[in-house]
Design a protein around this motif. Structure first.
Motif, PDB file in Angstrom:
ATOM      1  N   ALA A 169       0.838  -1.204   0.000  1.00 19.01           N
ATOM      2  CA  ALA A 169       0.000   0.000   0.000  1.00 19.01           C
ATOM      3  C   ALA A 169       0.871   1.252   0.000  1.00 19.01           C
ATOM      4  O   ALA A 169       2.027   1.235   0.453  1.00 19.01           O
ATOM      5  CB  ALA A 169      -0.922  -0.001   1.215  1.00 19.01           C
ATOM      6  N   GLU A 170       0.319   2.335  -0.504  1.00 15.82           N
ATOM      7  CA  GLU A 170       1.042   3.606  -0.547  1.00 15.82           C
ATOM      8  C   GLU A 170       1.124   4.242   0.829  1.00 15.82           C
ATOM      9  O   GLU A 170       2.096   4.929   1.157  1.00 15.82           O
ATOM     10  CB  GLU A 170       0.337   4.566  -1.520  1.00 15.82           C
ATOM     11  CG  GLU A 170       1.103   5.843  -1.781  1.00 15.82           C
ATOM     12  CD  GLU A 170       0.451   6.713  -2.837  1.00 15.82           C
ATOM     13  OE1 GLU A 170       1.105   7.664  -3.314  1.00 15.82           O
ATOM     14  OE2 GLU A 170      -0.721   6.449  -3.188  1.00 15.82           O
ATOM     15  N   VAL A 171       0.087   4.021   1.661  1.00 16.20           N
ATOM     16  CA  VAL A 171       0.020   4.618   2.998  1.00 16.20           C
ATOM     17  C   VAL A 171      -0.205   3.528   4.038  1.00 16.20           C
ATOM     18  O   VAL A 171      -1.057   2.661   3.872  1.00 16.20           O
ATOM     19  CB  VAL A 171      -1.129   5.651   3.091  1.00 16.20           C
ATOM     20  CG1 VAL A 171      -1.229   6.221   4.505  1.00 16.20           C
ATOM     21  CG2 VAL A 171      -0.927   6.772   2.077  1.00 16.20           C
ATOM     22  N   VAL A 172       0.568   3.587   5.123  1.00 17.53           N
ATOM     23  CA  VAL A 172       0.391   2.690   6.266  1.00 17.53           C
ATOM     24  C   VAL A 172      -0.055   3.521   7.463  1.00 17.53           C
ATOM     25  O   VAL A 172       0.514   4.582   7.730  1.00 17.53           O
ATOM     26  CB  VAL A 172       1.694   1.956   6.624  1.00 17.53           C
ATOM     27  CG1 VAL A 172       1.542   1.199   7.952  1.00 17.53           C
ATOM     28  CG2 VAL A 172       2.085   1.003   5.518  1.00 17.53           C
ATOM     29  N   VAL A 173      -1.091   3.056   8.152  1.00 18.33           N
ATOM     30  CA  VAL A 173      -1.542   3.707   9.373  1.00 18.33           C
ATOM     31  C   VAL A 173      -1.165   2.816  10.550  1.00 18.33           C
ATOM     32  O   VAL A 173      -1.620   1.674  10.645  1.00 18.33           O
ATOM     33  CB  VAL A 173      -3.064   3.964   9.363  1.00 18.33           C
ATOM     34  CG1 VAL A 173      -3.529   4.490  10.720  1.00 18.33           C
ATOM     35  CG2 VAL A 173      -3.416   4.951   8.272  1.00 18.33           C
ATOM     36  N   LEU A 174      -0.309   3.350  11.390  1.00 17.84           N
ATOM     37  CA  LEU A 174       0.165   2.634  12.572  1.00 17.84           C
ATOM     38  C   LEU A 174      -0.596   3.148  13.783  1.00 17.84           C
ATOM     39  O   LEU A 174      -0.310   4.215  14.304  1.00 17.84           O
ATOM     40  CB  LEU A 174       1.665   2.876  12.727  1.00 17.84           C
ATOM     41  CG  LEU A 174       2.420   2.091  13.792  1.00 17.84           C
ATOM     42  CD1 LEU A 174       2.409   0.616  13.461  1.00 17.84           C
ATOM     43  CD2 LEU A 174       3.849   2.607  13.902  1.00 17.84           C
ATOM     44  N   GLU A 175      -1.628   2.409  14.195  1.00 16.03           N
ATOM     45  CA  GLU A 175      -2.485   2.859  15.291  1.00 16.03           C
ATOM     46  C   GLU A 175      -1.967   2.328  16.617  1.00 16.03           C
ATOM     47  O   GLU A 175      -1.869   1.109  16.822  1.00 16.03           O
ATOM     48  CB  GLU A 175      -3.920   2.375  15.080  1.00 16.03           C
ATOM     49  CG  GLU A 175      -4.859   2.833  16.184  1.00 16.03           C
ATOM     50  CD  GLU A 175      -6.236   2.203  16.073  1.00 16.03           C
ATOM     51  OE1 GLU A 175      -7.000   2.324  17.039  1.00 16.03           O
ATOM     52  OE2 GLU A 175      -6.531   1.595  15.020  1.00 16.03           O
ATOM     53  N   ALA A 176      -1.620   3.240  17.541  1.00 17.23           N
ATOM     54  CA  ALA A 176      -1.064   2.827  18.828  1.00 17.23           C
ATOM     55  C   ALA A 176      -1.357   3.869  19.886  1.00 17.23           C
ATOM     56  O   ALA A 176      -0.969   5.029  19.741  1.00 17.23           O
ATOM     57  CB  ALA A 176       0.443   2.612  18.711  1.00 17.23           C
ATOM     58  N   ALA A 177      -2.014   3.456  20.957  1.00 17.06           N
ATOM     59  CA  ALA A 177      -2.261   4.381  22.070  1.00 17.06           C
ATOM     60  C   ALA A 177      -0.952   4.841  22.687  1.00 17.06           C
ATOM     61  O   ALA A 177      -0.852   5.953  23.208  1.00 17.06           O
ATOM     62  CB  ALA A 177      -3.133   3.693  23.121  1.00 17.06           C
ATOM     63  N   VAL A 178       0.096   3.972  22.629  1.00 16.80           N
ATOM     64  CA  VAL A 178       1.382   4.287  23.268  1.00 16.80           C
ATOM     65  C   VAL A 178       2.375   4.879  22.276  1.00 16.80           C
ATOM     66  O   VAL A 178       3.577   4.918  22.569  1.00 16.80           O
ATOM     67  CB  VAL A 178       1.974   3.018  23.919  1.00 16.80           C
ATOM     68  CG1 VAL A 178       1.041   2.492  24.997  1.00 16.80           C
ATOM     69  CG2 VAL A 178       2.269   1.941  22.873  1.00 16.80           C
ATOM     70  N   LEU A 179       1.928   5.315  21.131  1.00 15.62           N
ATOM     71  CA  LEU A 179       2.822   5.787  20.073  1.00 15.62           C
ATOM     72  C   LEU A 179       3.844   6.794  20.594  1.00 15.62           C
ATOM     73  O   LEU A 179       5.035   6.709  20.316  1.00 15.62           O
ATOM     74  CB  LEU A 179       2.009   6.412  18.936  1.00 15.62           C
ATOM     75  CG  LEU A 179       2.818   6.773  17.691  1.00 15.62           C
ATOM     76  CD1 LEU A 179       2.904   5.584  16.751  1.00 15.62           C
ATOM     77  CD2 LEU A 179       2.200   7.955  16.965  1.00 15.62           C
ATOM     78  N   LEU A 180       3.377   7.764  21.368  1.00 14.40           N
ATOM     79  CA  LEU A 180       4.265   8.820  21.869  1.00 14.40           C
ATOM     80  C   LEU A 180       5.105   8.317  23.035  1.00 14.40           C
ATOM     81  O   LEU A 180       6.317   8.528  23.080  1.00 14.40           O
ATOM     82  CB  LEU A 180       3.451  10.044  22.283  1.00 14.40           C
ATOM     83  CG  LEU A 180       2.566  10.666  21.195  1.00 14.40           C
ATOM     84  CD1 LEU A 180       1.855  11.893  21.733  1.00 14.40           C
ATOM     85  CD2 LEU A 180       3.377  11.017  19.957  1.00 14.40           C
ATOM     86  N   GLY A 181       4.455   7.659  23.998  1.00 13.04           N
ATOM     87  CA  GLY A 181       5.177   7.167  25.164  1.00 13.04           C
ATOM     88  C   GLY A 181       6.248   6.158  24.811  1.00 13.04           C
ATOM     89  O   GLY A 181       7.305   6.105  25.448  1.00 13.04           O
TER      90      GLY A 181
END
Length: 537
Positions: free
Chosen positions: A440-452
Motif C-alpha cells: 500500500a502507498e500509505v500505512v496507518v500505525l495505530e497505537a495508544a502508546v505511540l508517543l510514550g
C-alpha cells in the motif's frame, strides 16, 4: 522602483500567486464582486484601502464623507462581511487614510505584490498612483482591474454615538484572528486619537472553551493583535497585555475613556464599570459592536463568527509543520495514529479512525492486535512475560491472562515499565516485518502508546484524536466495564490532550457524532494524498 514593463491585468492571471495584495476600493458595497477573481491571485494577505479616504487620488473623487471616524464602522463591517467565505485570506482594512487627512502614502507592514482596483483607470494614472501613493511595493508587482458597477452611497446609523476619545480598551482570547476580532479592534482604533489597550486572556481562563487545547500560545495571540493594529493604524499607541481575569487593566486605569464590546459581551462592559466605581473611577463609555453570523455553519459550529469554529475547522488539517525524516523510506508513507485510549478513535459505532482510513485505502496496523499476537505462546514476548511476572499470569488455556497482567501494571508504574520493556520491542519488530511486506502507498500505525513508546520516529506524520476528559472517563467505563476509580487509574497513566496535540501534525476531535468525525478523517485523507503527490507545495 517602478516596474518598466507593467501590464494591466483584467482577465489574465499573474504568473505566480502573490503573497500580499492591496485592493483600492471606490465602491465599498461591491467588494464582493471583485473577490472571486482577486482571490485566485493572492494567497496570504489582502489590504483594502478606501479610495475616498485619500485626497485627490485620481483628480477629484468621492470625498471622505464622514465627519467622525467611528461613522466608518458600518462601511468597514460591510466590507469584512463580504470576505467571510475567504477565511484563509487575511483581510485588513486600512484606517490611517480615514483618520488623517494629510496622509500622503499608503503604508503597509508587508510589501505589496499585487495592486487591484475595482474601477478601470487609464494605465498612466494607475502607474502614477502606485509610484506616488504606495510606499511598500515590490519591484515585480502585478495589477488587476475590474469594474464593480455604480457607486452606492455609504450609510450611517444616526442613532449611534460616534464620539472620539483618547484611550480605548477591549479584551478577549483573540485566537486565530478573524473578522469579528478585526471589527472589535477596528472600532477601538477608530474611537481614539492616542491609545488602544487590548487584554489577551491567559491559558488558565480558557478551559471551558471548545478545543481549548488548540488555542494558540498567548505570545502568538498577542503578536497577532499587535501586527493587525500596527498595520491598519500605526499612528496610535498599542498596549497589548496578558490578563488573568475578565476585568484586566480596565478596572483601575484612570486614563481609559471607552470600552469596546460585542453584543455578546456587553454585560461584561458594565461589570467593568462596577469595578471602576468601587475604585472611585469614572465609568467607561460602552461601545457595542454587532456580532457577525457565519455564512454556512456546520451543525457542530457556532452561528456567529468565532474562534471555536476556526479551531473546529483545523481538524483534519495540518496544524504543525511536517519535518522530513531522512531515515525513513519515502514509501510506504507511514501515519502514526494515537489517542488517549484506543476507544477515542471512534469514527462510527464499531469502527475507528484507523478503520475508516483502511476503508479509504490505507494499510492499517492495529498495535493492540499486534500486542495480542506477540503475547501468544511461542511468540517473542510470551516466555519473557512469564519469566518476569510468574506463572500466575498464565490462563488455564496456556495464554497470557491480559486482564490479570493489566491489574498488576496499572497499579505500579515500575511493573508497567517492566512489561513495556518486554512487549514494545517485540511489537516494533513485528510491525517492521508487516510494513516490509506491505504494497500500500500509505500505512496507518495505530497505537495508544505511540508517543510514550517513542514510535513516532517510525512515522512520517503523527495524527491524534482527543476528547474532553469527562467524556473519556465515561466511554472508558462503558467499553471496559470498569468502575469510575478503575477508569481514572487507567487515564492517569495516559498523556493529556495538550501533550498529544503538541506532538501531532493532524488532530481529530471525537466529541460529536460519528458522521462528523468521519468527515474530519475524510478531509485529512484527501489532504494527505495531495501532500504525497505534490510534496513541495
Amino acid at each position: 522602483m517602478e516596474q518598466e514593463n507593467i501590464i494591466v491585468l483584467e482577465a489574465a492571471k499573474p504568473k505566480m500567486l502573490s503573497k500580499t495584495a492591496l485592493l483600492i476600493v471606490s465602491n465599498p458595497n461591491h467588494v464582493g464582486k471583485i473577490l472571486p477573481s482577486l482571490t485566485k491571485h493572492v494567497n496570504k494577505t489582502l489590504y483594502i484601502q478606501l479610495l475616498s479616504a485619500l485626497s485627490n487620488p485620481f483628480g477629484s473623487f468621492y470625498p471622505n464623507i464622514f465627519d467622525a471616524w467611528p461613522k466608518f464602522t458600518q462601511t468597514i463591517s460591510g466590507i469584512y462581511s463580504q470576505t467571510l467565505q475567504y477565511e484563509d485570506l487575511d483581510v485588513r482594512v486600512l484606517l490611517s487614510g480615514l483618520k488623517y487627512k494629510d496622509m500622503e502614502y499608503i503604508k503597509t507592514r508587508q510589501p505589496i505584490d499585487l495592486v487591484a482596483f475595482d474601477k478601470y483607470y487609464p494605465e498612466d494614472d494607475i502607474k502614477n498612483f502606485i509610484k506616488n501613493r504606495i510606499q511598500s511595493i515590490t519591484d515585480s508587482y502585478s495589477i488587476l482591474t475590474s469594474d464593480t458597477g455604480a457607486f452606492e452611497e455609504l450609510i450611517v446609523d444616526p442613532t449611534r454615538d460616534y464620539t472620539v476619545y483618547k484611550h480605548s480598551v477591549l479584551g478577549g482570547t483573540f485566537d486565530r484572528l478573524h473578522v469579528a476580532h478585526k471589527l472589535l479592534l477596528t472600532e477601538a482604533a477608530l474611537r481614539v486619537t492616542e491609545k488602544v489597550t487590548v487584554g489577551v486572556t491567559v491559558e488558565n481562563m480558557l478551559g471551558s472553551k471548545t478545543l481549548w487545547e488548540l488555542i494558540e500560545p498567548i505570545e502568538n495571540r498577542i503578536k497577532g493583535v499587535r501586527d493587525f493594529l500596527e498595520d491598519v493604524n500605526p499612528e496610535i499607541i498599542h498596549n497589548i497585555v496578558p490578563i488573568s481575569d475578565m476585568y484586566g487593566p480596565a478596572k483601575d486605569d484612570p486614563t481609559m475613556d471607552v470600552i469596546v464590546v460585542s453584543t455578546e459581551t456587553e454585560r461584561g462592559g458594565y461589570k467593568v464599570n462596577e469595578m471602576r466605581s468601587n475604585c472611585g473611577l469614572q465609568p467607561l463609555e460602552v461601545a457595542i459592536v454587532d456580532l457577525i453570523q457565519e455564512p454556512n455553519p456546520a451543525e457542530n459550529e457556532e452561528a456567529k463568527i468565532s474562534s471555536s469554529t476556526r479551531r473546529i475547522r483545523t481538524l483534519g488539517k495540518v496544524i504543525q509543520a511536517i519535518t522530513p525524516k531522512e531515515h525513513l523510506r519515502k514509501k510506504p508513507y507511514i501515519i502514526g495514529l494515537t489517542g488517549v485510549v484506543r476507544l477515542f478513535c471512534i469514527c462510527s459505532g464499531k469502527s475507528g479512525v484507523g478503520r475508516r482510513l483502511s476503508e479509504l485505502g490505507a494499510y492499517h496496523i492495529d498495535c493492540d492486535k499486534v500486542a495480542h499476537f506477540v503475547y501468544e505462546p511461542g511468540k517473542p514476548a510470551y516466555d519473557k512475560i512469564v519469566e518476569a511476572f510468574g506463572k500466575g499470569v498464565v490462563a488455564e488455556n496456556g495464554e497470557i491472562n491480559r486482564k490479570e497482567i493489566g491489574a498488576i501494571v496499572f497499579k505500579d508504574s515500575k511493573q508497567l515499565e517492566k512489561l513495556n520493556s518486554i512487549v514494545w520491542p517485540a511489537i516494533v519488530e513485528e510491525i517492521q516485518e508487516r510494513i516490509k511486506k506491505c504494497k500500500a502507498e500509505v500505512v496507518v500505525l495505530e497505537a495508544a502508546v505511540l508517543l510514550g513508546a517513542g514510535w513516532s520516529k517510525y512515522c512520517h506524520e503523527v495524527w491524534t484524536t482527543v476528547i474532553p476528559p469527562d467524556i473519556a472517563l465515561h466511554r472508558l467505563q462503558e467499553r471496559n466495564k470498569l468502575s469510575a476509580e478503575e477508569a481514572k487509574s487507567r487515564l492517569a497513566s495516559q498523556i493529556d490532550n495538550k501533550k498529544y496535540i503538541e506532538a501531532a501534525n493532524v488532530v481529530f476531535y471525537s466529541y460529536w457524532g460519528a458522521e462528523i468525525t468521519q468527515k474530519q478523517v475524510d478531509k485529512a485523507w484527501e489532504l494527505l494524498l495531495k501532500r504525497i503527490k505534490y510534496p513541495n507545495k
